[in-house]
Design a protein around this motif. Sequence first.
Motif, PDB file in Angstrom:
ATOM      1  N   GLU A   1      27.472  23.888  27.475  1.00 26.26           N
ATOM      2  CA  GLU A   1      27.865  23.029  28.587  1.00 26.26           C
ATOM      3  C   GLU A   1      27.687  23.805  29.892  1.00 26.26           C
ATOM      4  OE1 GLU A   1      31.691  20.215  29.639  1.00 26.26           O
ATOM      5  OE2 GLU A   1      32.062  22.067  28.546  1.00 26.26           O
ATOM      6  N   THR A   2      27.319  23.092  30.952  1.00 26.75           N
ATOM      7  CA  THR A   2      27.223  23.701  32.275  1.00 26.75           C
ATOM      8  C   THR A   2      28.314  23.108  33.153  1.00 26.75           C
ATOM      9  OG1 THR A   2      24.848  24.035  32.039  1.00 26.75           O
ATOM     10  CG2 THR A   2      25.740  24.128  34.254  1.00 26.75           C
ATOM     11  N   VAL A   3      29.113  24.003  33.749  1.00 27.73           N
ATOM     12  CA  VAL A   3      30.224  23.595  34.605  1.00 27.73           C
ATOM     13  C   VAL A   3      30.194  24.426  35.880  1.00 27.73           C
ATOM     14  CG1 VAL A   3      31.658  22.878  32.644  1.00 27.73           C
ATOM     15  CG2 VAL A   3      31.834  25.219  33.518  1.00 27.73           C
ATOM     16  N   SER A   4      31.089  24.115  36.792  1.00 30.25           N
ATOM     17  CA  SER A   4      31.250  24.912  38.013  1.00 30.25           C
ATOM     18  C   SER A   4      32.479  25.792  37.870  1.00 30.25           C
ATOM     19  CB  SER A   4      31.420  23.997  39.222  1.00 30.25           C
ATOM     20  OG  SER A   4      30.258  23.244  39.433  1.00 30.25           O
ATOM     21  N   ALA A   5      32.510  26.864  38.652  1.00 34.45           N
ATOM     22  CA  ALA A   5      33.681  27.734  38.673  1.00 34.45           C
ATOM     23  C   ALA A   5      33.965  28.163  40.102  1.00 34.45           C
ATOM     24  CB  ALA A   5      33.454  28.958  37.796  1.00 34.45           C
ATOM     25  N   VAL A   6      35.243  28.331  40.379  1.00 34.59           N
ATOM     26  CA  VAL A   6      35.695  28.883  41.647  1.00 34.59           C
ATOM     27  C   VAL A   6      36.524  30.110  41.304  1.00 34.59           C
ATOM     28  CG1 VAL A   6      37.099  28.532  43.708  1.00 34.59           C
ATOM     29  CG2 VAL A   6      35.703  26.665  42.812  1.00 34.59           C
ATOM     30  N   SER A   7      36.174  31.251  41.904  1.00 35.89           N
ATOM     31  CA  SER A   7      36.840  32.513  41.599  1.00 35.89           C
ATOM     32  C   SER A   7      37.289  33.178  42.887  1.00 35.89           C
ATOM     33  CB  SER A   7      35.876  33.449  40.854  1.00 35.89           C
ATOM     34  OG  SER A   7      35.343  32.802  39.717  1.00 35.89           O
ATOM     35  N   LEU A   8      38.365  33.961  42.780  1.00 33.49           N
ATOM     36  CA  LEU A   8      38.890  34.671  43.944  1.00 33.49           C
ATOM     37  C   LEU A   8      38.845  36.171  43.674  1.00 33.49           C
ATOM     38  CD1 LEU A   8      40.277  34.409  46.755  1.00 33.49           C
ATOM     39  CD2 LEU A   8      42.459  34.616  45.523  1.00 33.49           C
ATOM     40  N   PHE A   9      38.258  36.914  44.628  1.00 37.92           N
ATOM     41  CA  PHE A   9      38.138  38.364  44.539  1.00 37.92           C
ATOM     42  C   PHE A   9      38.870  39.011  45.699  1.00 37.92           C
ATOM     43  CE2 PHE A   9      34.514  36.735  42.264  1.00 37.92           C
ATOM     44  CZ  PHE A   9      34.360  37.608  41.196  1.00 37.92           C
ATOM     45  N   VAL A  10      39.501  40.152  45.427  1.00 36.75           N
ATOM     46  CA  VAL A  10      40.104  40.954  46.497  1.00 36.75           C
ATOM     47  C   VAL A  10      39.487  42.345  46.450  1.00 36.75           C
ATOM     48  CG1 VAL A  10      42.287  39.700  46.612  1.00 36.75           C
ATOM     49  CG2 VAL A  10      42.066  41.633  45.043  1.00 36.75           C
ATOM     50  N   VAL A  11      39.369  42.957  47.605  1.00 36.31           N
ATOM     51  CA  VAL A  11      38.807  44.310  47.702  1.00 36.31           C
ATOM     52  C   VAL A  11      39.765  45.297  47.043  1.00 36.31           C
ATOM     53  CG1 VAL A  11      38.120  46.148  49.285  1.00 36.31           C
ATOM     54  CG2 VAL A  11      37.568  43.776  49.821  1.00 36.31           C
ATOM     55  N   ASN A  12      39.229  46.213  46.233  1.00 39.74           N
ATOM     56  CA  ASN A  12      40.013  47.295  45.643  1.00 39.74           C
ATOM     57  C   ASN A  12      39.109  48.516  45.555  1.00 39.74           C
ATOM     58  OD1 ASN A  12      41.482  49.133  44.177  1.00 39.74           O
ATOM     59  ND2 ASN A  12      41.950  47.743  42.500  1.00 39.74           N
ATOM     60  N   GLU A  13      39.283  49.445  46.464  1.00 41.99           N
ATOM     61  CA  GLU A  13      38.457  50.653  46.515  1.00 41.99           C
ATOM     62  C   GLU A  13      38.603  51.489  45.243  1.00 41.99           C
ATOM     63  OE1 GLU A  13      36.327  51.290  48.986  1.00 41.99           O
ATOM     64  OE2 GLU A  13      36.937  49.540  50.139  1.00 41.99           O
ATOM     65  N   ALA A  14      39.731  51.370  44.543  1.00 40.47           N
ATOM     66  CA  ALA A  14      39.969  52.160  43.336  1.00 40.47           C
ATOM     67  C   ALA A  14      39.258  51.583  42.113  1.00 40.47           C
ATOM     68  CB  ALA A  14      41.475  52.258  43.066  1.00 40.47           C
ATOM     69  N   SER A  15      38.770  50.369  42.223  1.00 38.57           N
ATOM     70  CA  SER A  15      38.068  49.723  41.108  1.00 38.57           C
ATOM     71  C   SER A  15      36.616  50.179  41.052  1.00 38.57           C
ATOM     72  CB  SER A  15      38.116  48.203  41.281  1.00 38.57           C
ATOM     73  OG  SER A  15      37.204  47.563  40.408  1.00 38.57           O
ATOM     74  N   ALA A  16      36.102  50.347  39.845  1.00 36.56           N
ATOM     75  CA  ALA A  16      34.685  50.693  39.677  1.00 36.56           C
ATOM     76  C   ALA A  16      33.787  49.595  40.235  1.00 36.56           C
ATOM     77  CB  ALA A  16      34.378  50.933  38.196  1.00 36.56           C
TER      78      ALA A  16
END
Length: 195
Positions: free
Chosen positions: A163-178
């Motif tokens: 199935e093909t659907v849409s997605a909405v995602s939220l990202f926050v900056v994290n300098e400690a994340s790879a």
Amino acid sequence: MRHRFAAVLVIILSLVLCTGIFAPAPAVVAETKKDAVLSDEKVNAARFLNMLNHNSSYNDDFFDVDVLVNNAVLQLLDLRSAEDEDFIAVGFVAEYMKDMYGIEIVDVSALNAEFPQKEGHIFIVPRGFSTYTHEFVSARENEDGSFTVETKVTVDYHDGKVETVSAVSLFVVNEASAFGYNLVYSNLLINVNAM
């Protein structure tokens, strides 16, 4: 003398021809330089897609850390224990959880308590699972510095349905994340009228 002059002429002519053949054309050099400079938008889009294509958690999954952990295991199956493929080291999962979601895993002793336990490992719950492939649509920087990202998602369900659907995602900056970001949520927008 004539042979020496002819030999020198042939060598010089060969050098000129070789230089002309191997020298890059000015248009190619200019185009290469233009392509080498990536915009921040393209870099962020690539990062967001990389994270989303390494994520198995959607919608209400983000409200339950145990669900997030068990879904994270699905992305790390290639790192499972060679001695016992039913388990994966806690360190791999903890690192993934911190980089992907910004969640620090300290104690997993109560996780999957009804299944076999092994010190320093998480049991891989046997189950069918779906895979998700995202295609970038757009990204918008919010007032607080977070990013709302829209993608088109192809969902390959474990039962063979696609199935093909849409997605909405939220990202926050994290300098400690790879990844440089953490995924706060990703919601699949499934058309209920199509079901």
